[in-house]
Design a protein around this motif. Structure first.
Motif, PDB file in Angstrom:
ATOM      1  N   TYR A   1     -39.535 -54.955  51.862  1.00 34.31           N
ATOM      2  CA  TYR A   1     -39.255 -55.211  53.276  1.00 34.31           C
ATOM      3  C   TYR A   1     -38.780 -56.647  53.480  1.00 34.31           C
ATOM      4  N   GLU A   2     -39.467 -57.589  52.857  1.00 31.71           N
ATOM      5  CA  GLU A   2     -39.087 -58.995  52.988  1.00 31.71           C
ATOM      6  C   GLU A   2     -37.684 -59.241  52.435  1.00 31.71           C
ATOM      7  N   LEU A   3     -37.376 -58.654  51.281  1.00 28.69           N
ATOM      8  CA  LEU A   3     -36.058 -58.826  50.679  1.00 28.69           C
ATOM      9  C   LEU A   3     -34.975 -58.239  51.572  1.00 28.69           C
ATOM     10  N   ARG A   4     -35.164 -57.017  52.034  1.00 28.47           N
ATOM     11  CA  ARG A   4     -34.162 -56.371  52.888  1.00 28.47           C
ATOM     12  C   ARG A   4     -33.986 -57.135  54.200  1.00 28.47           C
ATOM     13  N   SER A   5     -35.080 -57.582  54.782  1.00 29.49           N
ATOM     14  CA  SER A   5     -34.996 -58.335  56.039  1.00 29.49           C
ATOM     15  C   SER A   5     -34.261 -59.658  55.847  1.00 29.49           C
ATOM     16  N   SER A   6     -34.577 -60.361  54.760  1.00 31.27           N
ATOM     17  CA  SER A   6     -33.914 -61.652  54.537  1.00 31.27           C
ATOM     18  C   SER A   6     -32.417 -61.460  54.287  1.00 31.27           C
TER      19      SER A   6
ATOM     20  N   TYR B   1     -30.611 -58.914  55.433  1.00 31.97           N
ATOM     21  CA  TYR B   1     -30.039 -58.476  56.706  1.00 31.97           C
ATOM     22  C   TYR B   1     -29.748 -59.672  57.612  1.00 31.97           C
ATOM     23  N   HIS B   2     -30.658 -60.621  57.625  1.00 31.41           N
ATOM     24  CA  HIS B   2     -30.491 -61.786  58.511  1.00 31.41           C
ATOM     25  C   HIS B   2     -29.407 -62.748  58.041  1.00 31.41           C
ATOM     26  N   THR B   3     -28.863 -62.523  56.856  1.00 32.49           N
ATOM     27  CA  THR B   3     -27.748 -63.357  56.399  1.00 32.49           C
ATOM     28  C   THR B   3     -26.398 -62.779  56.803  1.00 32.49           C
ATOM     29  N   LEU B   4     -26.387 -61.575  57.390  1.00 36.39           N
ATOM     30  CA  LEU B   4     -25.127 -60.973  57.833  1.00 36.39           C
ATOM     31  C   LEU B   4     -24.525 -61.819  58.947  1.00 36.39           C
ATOM     32  N   PRO B   5     -23.239 -62.085  58.887  1.00 35.94           N
ATOM     33  CA  PRO B   5     -22.601 -62.866  59.952  1.00 35.94           C
ATOM     34  C   PRO B   5     -22.527 -62.051  61.239  1.00 35.94           C
ATOM     35  N   GLN B   6     -22.512 -62.741  62.356  1.00 39.70           N
ATOM     36  CA  GLN B   6     -22.387 -62.095  63.657  1.00 39.70           C
ATOM     37  C   GLN B   6     -20.910 -61.826  63.905  1.00 39.70           C
ATOM     38  N   ILE B   7     -20.474 -60.634  63.596  1.00 39.24           N
ATOM     39  CA  ILE B   7     -19.068 -60.247  63.757  1.00 39.24           C
ATOM     40  C   ILE B   7     -18.989 -59.124  64.766  1.00 39.24           C
ATOM     41  N   ASN B   8     -18.010 -59.196  65.641  1.00 32.95           N
ATOM     42  CA  ASN B   8     -17.790 -58.125  66.587  1.00 32.95           C
ATOM     43  C   ASN B   8     -16.926 -57.071  65.926  1.00 32.95           C
ATOM     44  N   TYR B   9     -17.540 -55.973  65.533  1.00 33.22           N
ATOM     45  CA  TYR B   9     -16.817 -54.926  64.804  1.00 33.22           C
ATOM     46  C   TYR B   9     -16.052 -53.991  65.746  1.00 33.22           C
ATOM     47  N   ALA B  10     -16.312 -54.074  67.024  1.00 32.48           N
ATOM     48  CA  ALA B  10     -15.663 -53.180  67.996  1.00 32.48           C
ATOM     49  C   ALA B  10     -14.168 -53.448  68.095  1.00 32.48           C
ATOM     50  N   GLY B  11     -13.705 -54.634  67.749  1.00 34.69           N
ATOM     51  CA  GLY B  11     -12.309 -54.989  67.892  1.00 34.69           C
ATOM     52  C   GLY B  11     -11.426 -54.509  66.751  1.00 34.69           C
ATOM     53  N   ASN B  12     -11.952 -53.774  65.805  1.00 32.68           N
ATOM     54  CA  ASN B  12     -11.143 -53.344  64.651  1.00 32.68           C
ATOM     55  C   ASN B  12     -10.149 -52.317  65.018  1.00 32.68           C
TER      56      ASN B  12
END
Length: 110
Positions: A92-97, A99-110
């Motif tokens: 859980y700790e590994l997956r959470s850490s 996940y929190h490194t994912l950049p904040q990208i707006n994927y709706a504009g693709n």
């Protein structure tokens, strides 16, 4: 204690065993997996995963009492061990850490 990796299906089975607590036996685990994940594992695949988890020390099992409704056969009950809970916490700790490194990208504009 050595660190042992969990496969995705093993992790799901371990989570279900822990959540079912004292009512974790193969059919209840299979039904819970189906209900929560919409997966339909074969009983053979489930037993293989349970055997691997027990061999790794993540769960332990014991036989319950024989019942007339099962023709005198016993159920094998599974429970999570402290080592199994620690493995889930680490996962859980590994997956959470990660996940929190994912950049904040707006994927709706693709």
């Amino acid at each position: 204690m050595k660190h042992t990796q969990l496969g995705e299906f093993e992790e799901l089975v371990l989570l279900v065993v822990g959540s079912l607590h004292q009512n974790a036996y193969s059919i209840s685990i299979k039904n819970e997996l189906k209900e929560k994940t919409d997966r339909k594992p074969s009983i053979g695949a489930l037993h293989s995963a349970l055997n691997r988890l027990e061999k790794k020390g993540f769960i332990q099992s014991h036989e319950g009492g024989a019942t007339a409704e099962r023709g005198g056969r016993r159920k094998r009950f599974y429970e999570i061990t402290a080592f199994g809970r620690k493995a889930l916490d680490q996962s859980y700790e590994l997956r959470s850490s990660l996940y929190h490194t994912l950049p904040q990208i707006n994927y709706a504009g693709n």
